[in-house]
Design a protein around this motif. Structure first.
Motif, PDB file in Angstrom:
ATOM      1  N   SER A   1       0.654   6.234  12.999  1.00 45.33           N
ATOM      2  CA  SER A   1      -0.733   6.722  12.835  1.00 45.33           C
ATOM      3  C   SER A   1      -1.024   6.834  11.357  1.00 45.33           C
ATOM      4  O   SER A   1      -0.537   7.768  10.696  1.00 45.33           O
ATOM      5  CB  SER A   1      -0.900   8.109  13.462  1.00 45.33           C
ATOM      6  OG  SER A   1      -0.470   8.098  14.766  1.00 45.33           O
TER       7      SER A   1
ATOM      8  N   HIS B   1       0.902  -1.159   0.000  1.00 44.57           N
ATOM      9  CA  HIS B   1       0.000   0.000   0.000  1.00 44.57           C
ATOM     10  C   HIS B   1       0.937   1.204   0.000  1.00 44.57           C
ATOM     11  O   HIS B   1       1.494   1.553   1.055  1.00 44.57           O
ATOM     12  CB  HIS B   1      -0.886   0.019   1.249  1.00 44.57           C
ATOM     13  CG  HIS B   1      -1.897  -1.079   1.278  1.00 44.57           C
ATOM     14  ND1 HIS B   1      -3.133  -0.967   0.681  1.00 44.57           N
ATOM     15  CD2 HIS B   1      -1.839  -2.320   1.804  1.00 44.57           C
ATOM     16  CE1 HIS B   1      -3.806  -2.099   0.843  1.00 44.57           C
ATOM     17  NE2 HIS B   1      -3.037  -2.936   1.516  1.00 44.57           N
TER      18      HIS B   1
ATOM     19  N   GLY C   1      -6.106   2.870   0.656  1.00 42.16           N
ATOM     20  CA  GLY C   1      -7.152   3.174  -0.323  1.00 42.16           C
ATOM     21  C   GLY C   1      -7.462   2.008  -1.253  1.00 42.16           C
ATOM     22  O   GLY C   1      -8.476   2.008  -1.943  1.00 42.16           O
TER      23      GLY C   1
ATOM     24  N   THR D   1       3.860   6.485   4.827  1.00 45.04           N
ATOM     25  CA  THR D   1       3.613   6.997   6.184  1.00 45.04           C
ATOM     26  C   THR D   1       4.516   6.272   7.189  1.00 45.04           C
ATOM     27  O   THR D   1       5.118   6.898   8.072  1.00 45.04           O
ATOM     28  CB  THR D   1       2.129   6.782   6.572  1.00 45.04           C
ATOM     29  OG1 THR D   1       1.315   7.409   5.586  1.00 45.04           O
ATOM     30  CG2 THR D   1       1.813   7.362   7.939  1.00 45.04           C
TER      31      THR D   1
ATOM     32  N   THR E   1      -7.945  -2.181  -1.831  1.00 45.75           N
ATOM     33  CA  THR E   1      -8.165  -3.465  -1.160  1.00 45.75           C
ATOM     34  C   THR E   1      -7.664  -4.581  -2.065  1.00 45.75           C
ATOM     35  O   THR E   1      -8.076  -4.679  -3.217  1.00 45.75           O
ATOM     36  CB  THR E   1      -9.679  -3.684  -0.902  1.00 45.75           C
ATOM     37  OG1 THR E   1     -10.189  -2.502  -0.306  1.00 45.75           O
ATOM     38  CG2 THR E   1      -9.925  -4.874  -0.002  1.00 45.75           C
TER      39      THR E   1
ATOM     40  N   GLY F   1      -3.246   7.525   8.009  1.00 47.15           N
ATOM     41  CA  GLY F   1      -4.316   8.440   7.634  1.00 47.15           C
ATOM     42  C   GLY F   1      -5.455   7.681   6.975  1.00 47.15           C
ATOM     43  O   GLY F   1      -5.300   6.513   6.592  1.00 47.15           O
ATOM     44  N   PRO F   2      -6.623   8.348   6.800  1.00 44.18           N
ATOM     45  CA  PRO F   2      -7.794   7.659   6.237  1.00 44.18           C
ATOM     46  C   PRO F   2      -7.571   7.169   4.808  1.00 44.18           C
ATOM     47  O   PRO F   2      -8.202   6.213   4.379  1.00 44.18           O
ATOM     48  CB  PRO F   2      -8.898   8.731   6.286  1.00 44.18           C
ATOM     49  CG  PRO F   2      -8.214  10.026   6.576  1.00 44.18           C
ATOM     50  CD  PRO F   2      -6.883   9.724   7.191  1.00 44.18           C
ATOM     51  N   LYS F   3      -6.635   7.800   4.074  1.00 47.67           N
ATOM     52  CA  LYS F   3      -6.438   7.392   2.677  1.00 47.67           C
ATOM     53  C   LYS F   3      -5.275   6.412   2.494  1.00 47.67           C
ATOM     54  O   LYS F   3      -4.967   6.015   1.376  1.00 47.67           O
ATOM     55  CB  LYS F   3      -6.175   8.632   1.815  1.00 47.67           C
ATOM     56  CG  LYS F   3      -7.398   9.505   1.637  1.00 47.67           C
ATOM     57  CD  LYS F   3      -7.090  10.605   0.665  1.00 47.67           C
ATOM     58  CE  LYS F   3      -8.318  11.455   0.439  1.00 47.67           C
ATOM     59  NZ  LYS F   3      -7.989  12.707  -0.218  1.00 47.67           N
ATOM     60  N   ASP F   4      -4.614   6.055   3.594  1.00 47.51           N
ATOM     61  CA  ASP F   4      -3.409   5.238   3.464  1.00 47.51           C
ATOM     62  C   ASP F   4      -3.680   3.837   2.915  1.00 47.51           C
ATOM     63  O   ASP F   4      -2.836   3.234   2.268  1.00 47.51           O
ATOM     64  CB  ASP F   4      -2.679   5.135   4.811  1.00 47.51           C
ATOM     65  CG  ASP F   4      -1.803   6.351   5.060  1.00 47.51           C
ATOM     66  OD1 ASP F   4      -1.607   7.129   4.101  1.00 47.51           O
ATOM     67  OD2 ASP F   4      -1.331   6.535   6.184  1.00 47.51           O
TER      68      ASP F   4
ATOM     69  N   ARG G   1       0.828   4.392  -0.074  1.00 47.29           N
ATOM     70  CA  ARG G   1       0.657   5.522   0.859  1.00 47.29           C
ATOM     71  C   ARG G   1       0.962   5.104   2.296  1.00 47.29           C
ATOM     72  O   ARG G   1       1.627   5.830   3.039  1.00 47.29           O
ATOM     73  CB  ARG G   1      -0.770   6.052   0.774  1.00 47.29           C
ATOM     74  CG  ARG G   1      -0.993   6.875  -0.457  1.00 47.29           C
ATOM     75  CD  ARG G   1      -2.356   7.493  -0.422  1.00 47.29           C
ATOM     76  NE  ARG G   1      -2.532   8.357  -1.579  1.00 47.29           N
ATOM     77  CZ  ARG G   1      -3.692   8.685  -2.089  1.00 47.29           C
ATOM     78  NH1 ARG G   1      -4.808   8.244  -1.546  1.00 47.29           N
ATOM     79  NH2 ARG G   1      -3.770   9.481  -3.133  1.00 47.29           N
TER      80      ARG G   1
END
Ligand code: FAD
Length: 320
Positions: free
Chosen positions: A177, A72, A184, A78, A186, A179-182, A74
Motif C-alpha cells: 500500500s 522512487h 512524488g 515503503t 515524475t 502512500g500519497p507521497k511515495d 520513498r
C-alpha cells in the motif's frame, strides 16, 4: 525469517551487482540458518527473475508496479518495509550505489536499524556483527560492530567473486500500500548511454587524464578499451574541460569503481582520484613521469609517452 535483498534491474536484466548482493545475503543466511528473500521492484520477466535462485535466493518477492522501474526512494522504502515485515527480516541488504545510498538510510531510520554503508566484508560473528568498510576516501578501513536488532547494509560492488550454483527460487507477488507521497517525482525522460560497457559494473576500465593532451587523442583510449571489452573513465579535470562526459569522471567527487583491472593513462594519481579507484584489484599505470604518485598505488607501471604506448598496447592486445 529471511535476509532481505533489494534487487536492481535494467532493460529486462538483473544487474550483476544485485547477484553479488544476493550471494552475499546467502552467506549471511547460511551462518544464521535462515533463508534469502530477494525483492524485485517493477516489471521484470519470470525468466530474468529465475536467475536469482542460482545465487542463493530461495524466494523472490515481486512488486509488479511499472512505476518502480525508476528509482522512487520513498516508494522503494515503503516496499522494503512491507517485505521486511512479511519476512521478519533482521538483515536488509542493498548495493552501495545511487539506489542503495538513497534508500538504505530511510529504511534504517524507519526500522531503528544500524546502517553499514559500503561494506567490504561479511559480518564477523565472532566479534558480534563486525563489518569492514573503507573510510576517509579509501585511505583507511573501519571495522564497525552493529549492535541493533535490525541491520541494514549497503555492499560495495565487485567485492566478491560471483559463483553460480544449482538453485531455484519461488516467485511471489507482494501487495504494497503506497502512500500519497511515495511517487512524488515524475521521471519524464531517461537518456541512456548506449553501446558502451557500463562503468560502474565494468571488470576492466581504461582511464585517461590530462596527459592525453586533448579530446582529439581519446580515440587511443577508446581503441584499447574496445579491444579489451573495457569501459572508459577519466580524471576530473578531463571531465571539467568537457573532453569527456561527467559520468566518466571517477574519484572523490565522481564515481567509485572496483574493477579487476584499472589502466590509468596520463593520470598523476592525486589522492582525490585514487579515492575512486583504489579498490581496483590490479592497477596499471602509464605515465611519462617516473615520479608520478600513481606508480606508488599501481601494481604495474610503464614509464613513457602515452601517445606512443597506447597504439602499441592496443596492437599487442589485438594479437590475442
Ligand atoms: P594532472 O595532474 O595534470 O596530471 C597529468 C599526468 O599526466 C601527469 O602525471 C603527467 O606526468 C602525465 N603526462 C603528461 N603527458 C603525458 C604523456 N604524453 N604520456 C603519459 N603521461 C603523461 N580528481 C579526480 O580525478 N577525481 C576526483 O573526483 C577529484 N575530486 C577532487 C575534489 C577536490 C575537493 C579537489 C580539490 C580536487 C579533486 N580532484 C579530483 C582533482 C585532483 O586533485 C587532481 O588535480 C586531478 O586528479 C589531476 O588530474 P590528472 O591526473 O588528469 O591531471
Amino acid at each position: 525469517m529471511s535476509v532481505l535483498v533489494l534487487v536492481e534491474h535494467t532493460e529486462g536484466d538483473i544487474k550483476k551487482k544485485s547477484f553479488e548482493a544476493v550471494q552475499y545475503a546467502a552467506e549471511i543466511a547460511k551462518a544464521d540458518g535462515s533463508g534469502v528473500a530477494a525483492l524485485v521492484l517493477g516489471a521484470l520477466s519470470e525468466d530474468a527473475i529465475s536467475a536469482l535462485g542460482e545465487y542463493g535466493a530461495q524466494k523472490v518477492l515481486q512488486v509488479s508496479d511499472a512505476r518502480l522501474n525508476d528509482l522512487h526512494a520513498r516508494a522503494y522504502t515503503t516496499a522494503i518495509l512491507t517485505a521486511a515485515q512479511k519476512e521478519g527480516s533482521k538483515v536488509i541488504i542493498m548495493m552501495h550505489d545511487v539506489n542503495g545510498r538513497a534508500v538504505a538510510p530511510r529504511v534504517a531510520v524507519k526500522l531503528n536499524a544500524g546502517l553499514v554503508s559500503g561494506a567490504l566484508s561479511l559480518p564477523d560473528k565472532a566479534k558480534g556483527f563486525t563489518i569492514k568498510k573503507a573510510v576517509f576516501s579509501g585511505k583507511a578501513f573501519a571495522y564497525v560492530n552493529v549492535t541493533s536488532d535490525v541491520k541494514v547494509i549497503t555492499l560495495m560492488p565487485n567485492t566478491f567473486q560471483l559463483s553460480k550454483a544449482d538453485g531455484k527460487a519461488t516467485i511471489e507477488q507482494l501487495q504494497v500500500s503506497f502512500g500519497p507521497k511515495d511517487f512524488g517525482v515524475t521521471v519524464k525522460e531517461v537518456n541512456k548511454v548506449k553501446g558502451e560497457v557500463l562503468l560502474a559494473e565494468a571488470e576492466l576500465v581504461v582511464s585517461g587524464g590530462r596527459g592525453l593532451k586533448g579530446p582529439e587523442n581519446w580515440g587511443l583510449i577508446e581503441d584499447l578499451a574496445k579491444e579489451l571489452g573495457a569501459a572508459t573513465a577519466c580524471s576530473r579535470p578531463v571531465a571539467d574541460a568537457h573532453w569527456r562526459p561527467h559520468h566518466e569522471h571517477v574519484g572523490q567527487t565522481g564515481g567509485t569503481i572496483r574493477p579487476n583491472l584499472y589502466i590509468a593513462v596520463g593520470i598523476s594519481g592525486a589522492i582525490q582520484h585514487l579515492a575512486g579507484v583504489n579498490g581496483s584489484k590490479t592497477i596499471v599505470v602509464i605515465n611519462k613521469d617516473p615520479e608520478a604518485p600513481f606508480f606508488k598505488a599501481g601494481n604495474y607501471g610503464v614509464v613513457g609517452d602515452a601517445l606512443e604506448i597506447l597504439p602499441r598496447l592496443t596492437a599487442a592486445v589485438k594479437k590475442f
